[in-house]
Design an enzyme around this catalytic site. Sequence first.
Site, PDB file in Angstrom:
ATOM      1  N   ALA A  25     -26.756  42.217  -4.053  1.00 40.32           N
ATOM      2  CA  ALA A  25     -25.545  41.990  -4.834  1.00 40.32           C
ATOM      3  C   ALA A  25     -25.427  40.510  -5.159  1.00 40.32           C
ATOM      4  O   ALA A  25     -25.958  39.652  -4.444  1.00 40.32           O
ATOM      5  CB  ALA A  25     -24.295  42.460  -4.075  1.00 40.32           C
ATOM      6  N   GLY A  27     -22.326  37.796  -6.597  1.00 40.26           N
ATOM      7  CA  GLY A  27     -20.959  37.555  -7.012  1.00 40.26           C
ATOM      8  C   GLY A  27     -20.813  36.186  -7.641  1.00 40.26           C
ATOM      9  O   GLY A  27     -21.792  35.485  -7.904  1.00 40.26           O
ATOM     10  N   GLY A  28     -19.581  35.806  -7.882  1.00 37.20           N
ATOM     11  CA  GLY A  28     -19.346  34.537  -8.538  1.00 37.20           C
ATOM     12  C   GLY A  28     -19.585  33.340  -7.647  1.00 37.20           C
ATOM     13  O   GLY A  28     -19.742  32.224  -8.141  1.00 37.20           O
ATOM     14  N   MET A  29     -19.613  33.527  -6.346  1.00 43.70           N
ATOM     15  CA  MET A  29     -19.751  32.407  -5.425  1.00 43.70           C
ATOM     16  C   MET A  29     -21.018  32.469  -4.585  1.00 43.70           C
ATOM     17  O   MET A  29     -21.475  31.437  -4.100  1.00 43.70           O
ATOM     18  CB  MET A  29     -18.531  32.359  -4.490  1.00 43.70           C
ATOM     19  CG  MET A  29     -17.214  32.199  -5.221  1.00 43.70           C
ATOM     20  SD  MET A  29     -15.811  32.179  -4.087  1.00 43.70           S
ATOM     21  CE  MET A  29     -14.459  32.188  -5.267  1.00 43.70           C
ATOM     22  N   ALA A  30     -21.575  33.659  -4.385  1.00 40.83           N
ATOM     23  CA  ALA A  30     -22.725  33.780  -3.496  1.00 40.83           C
ATOM     24  C   ALA A  30     -23.536  35.008  -3.876  1.00 40.83           C
ATOM     25  O   ALA A  30     -23.066  35.888  -4.607  1.00 40.83           O
ATOM     26  CB  ALA A  30     -22.273  33.869  -2.034  1.00 40.83           C
ATOM     27  N   THR A  31     -24.768  35.051  -3.370  1.00 37.21           N
ATOM     28  CA  THR A  31     -25.655  36.192  -3.542  1.00 37.21           C
ATOM     29  C   THR A  31     -25.934  36.784  -2.166  1.00 37.21           C
ATOM     30  O   THR A  31     -26.119  36.052  -1.195  1.00 37.21           O
ATOM     31  CB  THR A  31     -26.976  35.771  -4.208  1.00 37.21           C
ATOM     32  OG1 THR A  31     -26.681  35.187  -5.478  1.00 37.21           O
ATOM     33  CG2 THR A  31     -27.896  36.968  -4.417  1.00 37.21           C
ATOM     34  N   VAL A  32     -25.939  38.119  -2.111  1.00 38.72           N
ATOM     35  CA  VAL A  32     -26.129  38.815  -0.841  1.00 38.72           C
ATOM     36  C   VAL A  32     -27.519  39.457  -0.823  1.00 38.72           C
ATOM     37  O   VAL A  32     -27.943  40.084  -1.796  1.00 38.72           O
ATOM     38  CB  VAL A  32     -25.047  39.890  -0.617  1.00 38.72           C
ATOM     39  CG1 VAL A  32     -25.255  40.599   0.718  1.00 38.72           C
ATOM     40  CG2 VAL A  32     -23.662  39.258  -0.667  1.00 38.72           C
ATOM     41  N   LYS A  47     -25.639  36.099   3.152  1.00 41.64           N
ATOM     42  CA  LYS A  47     -24.836  35.681   2.004  1.00 41.64           C
ATOM     43  C   LYS A  47     -25.110  34.203   1.744  1.00 41.64           C
ATOM     44  O   LYS A  47     -24.731  33.349   2.547  1.00 41.64           O
ATOM     45  CB  LYS A  47     -23.358  35.916   2.293  1.00 41.64           C
ATOM     46  CG  LYS A  47     -22.438  35.693   1.114  1.00 41.64           C
ATOM     47  CD  LYS A  47     -21.004  35.947   1.545  1.00 41.64           C
ATOM     48  CE  LYS A  47     -20.154  36.420   0.411  1.00 41.64           C
ATOM     49  NZ  LYS A  47     -18.779  36.662   0.861  1.00 41.64           N
ATOM     50  N   ASP A 141      -8.354  38.938  -1.393  1.00 43.45           N
ATOM     51  CA  ASP A 141      -9.119  39.629  -2.440  1.00 43.45           C
ATOM     52  C   ASP A 141      -9.323  41.094  -2.063  1.00 43.45           C
ATOM     53  O   ASP A 141     -10.440  41.607  -2.081  1.00 43.45           O
ATOM     54  CB  ASP A 141     -10.464  38.938  -2.655  1.00 43.45           C
ATOM     55  CG  ASP A 141     -11.046  39.230  -4.042  1.00 43.45           C
ATOM     56  OD1 ASP A 141     -10.280  39.697  -4.919  1.00 43.45           O
ATOM     57  OD2 ASP A 141     -12.243  38.999  -4.241  1.00 43.45           O
TER      58      ASP A 141
END
Length: 641
Positions: A25, A27-32, A47, A141
């Site tokens: 995955a 996201g806007g702040m990190a990749t998992v 993360k 969130d």
Amino acid sequence: MDTTVADPLVGQVLDGRYRIESRVARGGMATVYVARDMRLDRVVAIKVMHANLAADEEFVARFIGEAKAAAALSHPNVVAVFDQRTDGEHVFLVMEYVPGRTLRDLLTERGRLGPRAALEIMQPVLAALGAAHRAGLVHRDVKPENVLITEDGQVKVADFGLARAETAGKMTKTGMIIGTVGYLAPEQVLSGDADVRTDVYAAGVMLYELLTGEQPHQGDTPLAVAYKHVNEAVPPPSNAVPGLPRELDALVARATAREPAQRPQDAGQFLALAAEVHGGLPPDIDRRVEQAAYGRTAVLESPMPHAAPGGGRTAVLPAAETGPAPVPPHDGAPRRGMGAAGRYVLIAIGTVAAVVLAWSIWYQTSGQYDHVPDRIIGMRLADARQMLADAGLQVRVAPAEYSDRVDKGEIAATDPAPGARVAKGETVTLTPSKGRVPREVPDVRGRPLEEAKRMLRDKGFQPGRESSTPSQSVPKGSVVRTVPAAGQRQSPDEPVQLVVSSGMSMPNVVGQNADEAADRLRSMGLEVKIDRRRDDGRPGNTVLEQRPAPGTGVSAGDEVRLVVNRRKCLFGGFFCDDDRNRGDRLPVPPVIGQSFDDAKRALRSSGFRVKIGSRLGDRVVGQNPLPGTTAERGREVTIWG
């Protein structure tokens, strides 16, 4: 020709310990990523903060603060954080890997949930948030994308990445709203303020979405959605789904009150209210609500979840810098005693907030970006490729994987995930399903054919081709084995073949001594009946005919009839032409695998007595003496199961 953009981290080892195996995955702040902890030999989730954000010292501090905050939470419904590390330019968290799917995936699949099902998911979510609130943490969130459902149905709340200690909330950079537009509480839109009651509001919106399949506030733009959160009350979910109990309307209204003071004061209070409502629902309420809904609309399928623009994505939005603004009354009417000057001030504040909010949303959604479509999961591969190509995205097809979520040949996963922002021309990897996840084939050996088929269906398998084979131990018409064998793993999409016993093969005993032939047949567990007739041309006491015919399939307990030649005797029957010493030893018949009743009948008809030892099951698993040996006539044979 497909192209691919390889992730440079896949295959690397971070901090000399965590080997990155795949990206799951972004996201806007990190990749998992999925990784393996080589020291403890376990699968973990990693993360990794985006490189451009790693240069921001304040953001790094917030990211590291996430680790400390989440690691302090020890709760079965919270995704656990194991470690926080830095390896060169990579700042990352090590977390529990939770295989399964998100609540958003479940909503996409089912459209909406019934009242009981919705509350049974909300309760563990609220339990997790309650633990955070008791620790002084605010999630900030709460949304279906951050709720994970494991393969065994356990619910876990993920991504406390925006949570921070409530006491440190005033140290936040001035004027930043953190959250997702579809779930923002009014005070977050107006001033950026967030406490445990903003989590309660977001959870109330999520409950509404679970019950109706859509978010309560819809709009053409994220700005319009945010405006409605400030100025409009969340409508009763029963307006959208007839038949929902009034208690649920009241619960949603309480949690989403625009005035924070009117909401439950933390997730623990919300949980208590939700549990009380759940306990009072009729057991069949979900079915009744579905029937009521179908009775009102001609559409037979449940509505798919509708995400308002920006409703499913986390955004960091500038707030009005004029400080906290008065929150409108719960019914939307102006407060009594407010003069014209006060209303003008409110209008000016709202205008400034709207302009700044609109600029931020435009910046995030400008034409250089697109999003991976939410509905791509479950599409046929060809259709998904065409949709992405039409959106200006490159496509790569990964090897098919097993999935219980979609049918064979449909899209099971994408990278980046559905809903993620992607730049024009970027590659999206599609993973088709090659069928449901393999599971163990049940053991149906020795079961009658129809019972075996029923057992396979109960475990999710479909019975396949049938074939037959002779068997000395399995009754005719029962299953000898399966293909694949019992205990092996196979996808339920592939049929299980059944090999069925045609019974024992009837031997040819015509012409043999009748006593020896009868002993042989009884040792096979057959019931022997003898008819006699005189044939002077053949020796006495020999078998003239037999039924069934040689080669016929028979099972233990079947009746066999032998026609035996009468003896020719002299001197009143004292001397006969076929008298002989037959001895007192008989062959022991095989009864392992038979029911206890069949085994007792076979042994007694063969000239033995029966003793039953331990009996834990319904079939014989052992005998003494062993089959194939001989024993004295009348000896006791012990069987157990």
